[in-house]
Design a protein around this motif. Structure first.
Motif, PDB file in Angstrom:
ATOM      1  N   ARG A   1       0.711  -1.247  -0.036  1.00  0.00           N
ATOM      2  CA  ARG A   1       0.048  -0.029  -0.037  1.00  0.00           C
ATOM      3  C   ARG A   1       1.040   1.193   0.178  1.00  0.00           C
ATOM      4  O   ARG A   1       0.751   2.321  -0.876  1.00  0.00           O
TER       5      ARG A   1
ATOM      6  N   VAL B   1       1.914   4.490  -3.612  1.00  0.00           N
ATOM      7  CA  VAL B   1       1.952   5.824  -3.683  1.00  0.00           C
ATOM      8  C   VAL B   1       3.359   6.264  -3.660  1.00  0.00           C
ATOM      9  O   VAL B   1       3.431   7.586  -3.960  1.00  0.00           O
TER      10      VAL B   1
ATOM     11  N   ASP C   1       5.549  18.241   3.211  1.00  0.00           N
ATOM     12  CA  ASP C   1       4.402  17.387   2.564  1.00  0.00           C
ATOM     13  C   ASP C   1       4.575  16.132   2.042  1.00  0.00           C
ATOM     14  O   ASP C   1       4.243  15.406   1.174  1.00  0.00           O
ATOM     15  N   ARG C   2       5.977  15.474   2.556  1.00  0.00           N
ATOM     16  CA  ARG C   2       6.382  14.315   2.130  1.00  0.00           C
ATOM     17  C   ARG C   2       7.736  13.894   2.792  1.00  0.00           C
ATOM     18  O   ARG C   2       7.998  14.392   3.798  1.00  0.00           O
TER      19      ARG C   2
ATOM     20  N   PHE D   1       7.735   9.509  -0.274  1.00  0.00           N
ATOM     21  CA  PHE D   1       6.324   9.163   0.095  1.00  0.00           C
ATOM     22  C   PHE D   1       5.622  10.551   0.126  1.00  0.00           C
ATOM     23  O   PHE D   1       5.900  11.372   1.135  1.00  0.00           O
ATOM     24  N   PRO D   2       4.692  10.821  -0.479  1.00  0.00           N
ATOM     25  CA  PRO D   2       3.513  12.098  -0.257  1.00  0.00           C
ATOM     26  C   PRO D   2       2.983  11.835   0.870  1.00  0.00           C
ATOM     27  O   PRO D   2       1.949  10.825   1.239  1.00  0.00           O
TER      28      PRO D   2
ATOM     29  N   GLY E   1       0.039  13.429   2.410  1.00  0.00           N
ATOM     30  CA  GLY E   1      -1.289  13.442   2.152  1.00  0.00           C
ATOM     31  C   GLY E   1      -1.788  12.084   1.760  1.00  0.00           C
ATOM     32  O   GLY E   1      -2.635  11.443   2.248  1.00  0.00           O
ATOM     33  N   ASP E   2      -1.163  11.243   0.885  1.00  0.00           N
ATOM     34  CA  ASP E   2      -1.674   9.919   0.803  1.00  0.00           C
ATOM     35  C   ASP E   2      -1.241   8.971   1.738  1.00  0.00           C
ATOM     36  O   ASP E   2      -1.825   8.008   2.103  1.00  0.00           O
ATOM     37  N   ILE E   3      -0.143   9.178   2.498  1.00  0.00           N
ATOM     38  CA  ILE E   3       0.267   8.287   3.608  1.00  0.00           C
ATOM     39  C   ILE E   3      -0.726   8.644   4.833  1.00  0.00           C
ATOM     40  O   ILE E   3      -1.219   7.386   5.405  1.00  0.00           O
TER      41      ILE E   3
ATOM     42  N   ALA F   1      -3.758   9.482   4.703  1.00  0.00           N
ATOM     43  CA  ALA F   1      -5.056   8.957   4.353  1.00  0.00           C
ATOM     44  C   ALA F   1      -5.167   7.528   4.349  1.00  0.00           C
ATOM     45  O   ALA F   1      -5.963   6.641   4.687  1.00  0.00           O
ATOM     46  N   LEU F   2      -3.981   6.869   4.022  1.00  0.00           N
ATOM     47  CA  LEU F   2      -3.882   5.245   4.292  1.00  0.00           C
ATOM     48  C   LEU F   2      -3.760   5.059   5.689  1.00  0.00           C
ATOM     49  O   LEU F   2      -4.270   3.934   6.053  1.00  0.00           O
TER      50      LEU F   2
END
Length: 145
Positions: free
Chosen positions: A11, A15, A35-36, A95-96, A98-100, A102-103
Protein backbone atom coordinates in the motif's frame (compact mmCIF):
# COMPACT_ATOMS: atom_id res chain seq x y z
CA UNK A 1 9.81 -0.61 5.55
CA UNK A 2 10.43 -4.29 6.12
CA UNK A 3 9.02 -3.86 9.65
CA UNK A 4 5.56 -3.87 8.03
CA UNK A 5 3.53 -6.82 6.75
CA UNK A 6 3.71 -7.27 2.96
CA UNK A 7 0.16 -5.97 2.35
CA UNK A 8 0.91 -2.71 4.19
CA UNK A 9 4.27 -2.30 2.42
CA UNK A 10 2.52 -2.72 -0.93
CA UNK A 11 0.00 0.00 0.00
CA UNK A 12 2.82 2.39 0.86
CA UNK A 13 4.81 1.57 -2.25
CA UNK A 14 1.74 2.10 -4.43
CA UNK A 15 1.91 5.84 -3.66
CA UNK A 16 5.72 6.10 -3.55
CA UNK A 17 8.01 7.61 -6.17
CA UNK A 18 11.63 6.84 -6.95
CA UNK A 19 13.54 10.12 -6.90
CA UNK A 20 17.12 11.30 -7.31
CA UNK A 21 18.87 14.49 -6.24
CA UNK A 22 22.28 15.70 -7.44
CA UNK A 23 24.98 16.63 -4.94
CA UNK A 24 24.29 20.11 -3.59
CA UNK A 25 20.53 20.02 -4.25
CA UNK A 26 18.31 21.52 -1.58
CA UNK A 27 15.57 19.03 -0.60
CA UNK A 28 13.72 21.38 1.71
CA UNK A 29 14.16 24.51 3.80
CA UNK A 30 13.42 25.10 7.45
CA UNK A 31 9.89 26.50 7.78
CA UNK A 32 8.74 25.24 4.37
CA UNK A 33 5.69 23.04 3.85
CA UNK A 34 6.37 19.49 5.06
CA UNK A 35 4.37 17.45 2.58
CA UNK A 36 6.52 14.32 2.07
CA UNK A 37 9.22 12.12 3.51
CA UNK A 38 11.91 9.86 2.06
CA UNK A 39 13.58 6.53 2.62
CA UNK A 40 17.17 7.04 1.48
CA UNK A 41 18.55 4.33 -0.80
CA UNK A 42 21.99 5.82 -1.41
CA UNK A 43 23.96 8.99 -0.85
CA UNK A 44 24.13 11.40 2.06
CA UNK A 45 21.84 14.22 3.16
CA UNK A 46 22.87 16.93 5.62
CA UNK A 47 20.25 18.27 8.01
CA UNK A 48 20.85 21.89 8.89
CA UNK A 49 19.41 24.78 10.83
CA UNK A 50 19.43 28.47 10.06
CA UNK A 51 21.47 30.48 12.55
CA UNK A 52 21.01 34.25 12.14
CA UNK A 53 24.15 35.91 10.84
CA UNK A 54 25.71 32.62 9.80
CA UNK A 55 25.92 31.21 6.31
CA UNK A 56 25.86 28.44 5.33
CA UNK A 57 23.39 26.90 7.72
CA UNK A 58 24.72 25.03 10.77
CA UNK A 59 25.05 21.26 10.28
CA UNK A 60 22.88 19.22 12.64
CA UNK A 61 23.32 15.67 11.35
CA UNK A 62 24.12 13.68 8.22
CA UNK A 63 21.84 10.83 7.10
CA UNK A 64 22.63 7.98 4.71
CA UNK A 65 21.30 4.87 3.01
CA UNK A 66 18.53 3.06 4.85
CA UNK A 67 17.54 6.07 6.95
CA UNK A 68 14.27 7.98 7.00
CA UNK A 69 14.38 11.67 6.12
CA UNK A 70 11.61 13.98 7.31
CA UNK A 71 9.14 13.66 10.15
CA UNK A 72 7.59 17.14 10.18
CA UNK A 73 4.75 15.88 7.95
CA UNK A 74 3.34 13.91 10.91
CA UNK A 75 2.08 16.82 12.99
CA UNK A 76 0.64 20.30 12.50
CA UNK A 77 1.63 22.88 11.45
CA UNK A 78 3.33 20.59 8.86
CA UNK A 79 6.42 22.79 8.51
CA UNK A 80 10.01 21.55 8.30
CA UNK A 81 11.87 21.94 11.60
CA UNK A 82 15.22 21.78 9.78
CA UNK A 83 16.56 22.13 6.25
CA UNK A 84 18.13 19.39 4.13
CA UNK A 85 20.77 19.36 1.39
CA UNK A 86 22.17 16.47 -0.65
CA UNK A 87 25.86 16.14 0.25
CA UNK A 88 26.38 13.54 -2.47
CA UNK A 89 24.09 12.30 -5.22
CA UNK A 90 21.05 10.78 -3.53
CA UNK A 91 18.56 8.13 -4.58
CA UNK A 92 15.46 7.74 -2.44
CA UNK A 93 11.88 6.59 -2.26
CA UNK A 94 9.58 9.56 -1.74
CA UNK A 95 6.26 9.27 0.06
CA UNK A 96 3.63 12.03 -0.29
CA UNK A 97 2.35 12.91 3.17
CA UNK A 98 -1.29 13.40 2.16
CA UNK A 99 -1.49 9.92 0.64
CA UNK A 100 0.26 8.34 3.63
CA UNK A 101 -2.00 10.10 6.13
CA UNK A 102 -5.05 8.89 4.16
CA UNK A 103 -3.70 5.31 4.21
CA UNK A 104 -3.13 5.58 7.97
CA UNK A 105 -6.68 6.85 8.52
CA UNK A 106 -8.05 3.93 6.51
CA UNK A 107 -5.78 1.37 8.21
CA UNK A 108 -5.15 2.26 11.88
CA UNK A 109 -2.75 -0.69 12.25
CA UNK A 110 -0.59 0.79 9.49
CA UNK A 111 -0.81 4.22 11.11
CA UNK A 112 0.22 2.80 14.46
CA UNK A 113 3.15 0.91 12.94
CA UNK A 114 4.38 4.02 11.11
CA UNK A 115 4.04 6.22 14.18
CA UNK A 116 6.01 3.69 16.24
CA UNK A 117 8.75 3.64 13.60
CA UNK A 118 8.91 7.41 13.28
CA UNK A 119 8.85 7.83 17.06
CA UNK A 120 11.86 5.51 17.27
CA UNK A 121 13.67 7.60 14.64
CA UNK A 122 12.88 10.84 16.50
CA UNK A 123 14.07 9.35 19.81
CA UNK A 124 17.29 8.07 18.23
CA UNK A 125 18.06 11.44 16.67
CA UNK A 126 17.27 13.32 19.86
CA UNK A 127 19.63 11.03 21.75
CA UNK A 128 22.33 11.69 19.15
CA UNK A 129 21.76 15.44 19.51
CA UNK A 130 22.00 15.15 23.29
CA UNK A 131 25.34 13.36 23.00
CA UNK A 132 26.68 15.97 20.57
CA UNK A 133 25.60 18.75 22.95
CA UNK A 134 27.34 17.02 25.85
CA UNK A 135 30.50 16.77 23.74
CA UNK A 136 30.21 20.45 22.85
CA UNK A 137 29.48 21.85 26.31
CA UNK A 138 30.96 19.33 28.75
CA UNK A 139 34.12 20.43 30.53
CA UNK A 140 37.23 18.97 28.96
CA UNK A 141 39.28 18.91 32.13
CA UNK A 142 38.47 16.98 35.28
CA UNK A 143 38.75 18.26 38.82
CA UNK A 144 37.78 21.56 40.44
CA UNK A 145 37.60 24.67 38.22
Amino acid sequence: MDFLPLVQRERLLAVALDVAFPAGARLFDEGGEADRFWLLRSGEVALDICVPGRHPEALVETLGAGQLLGWSWIRPPYRWDLGARAVTAVEAVEFPAGDILALCAADPELGYALMRRFTAVVAERLQGTRIRLLDLYAPHASGPP
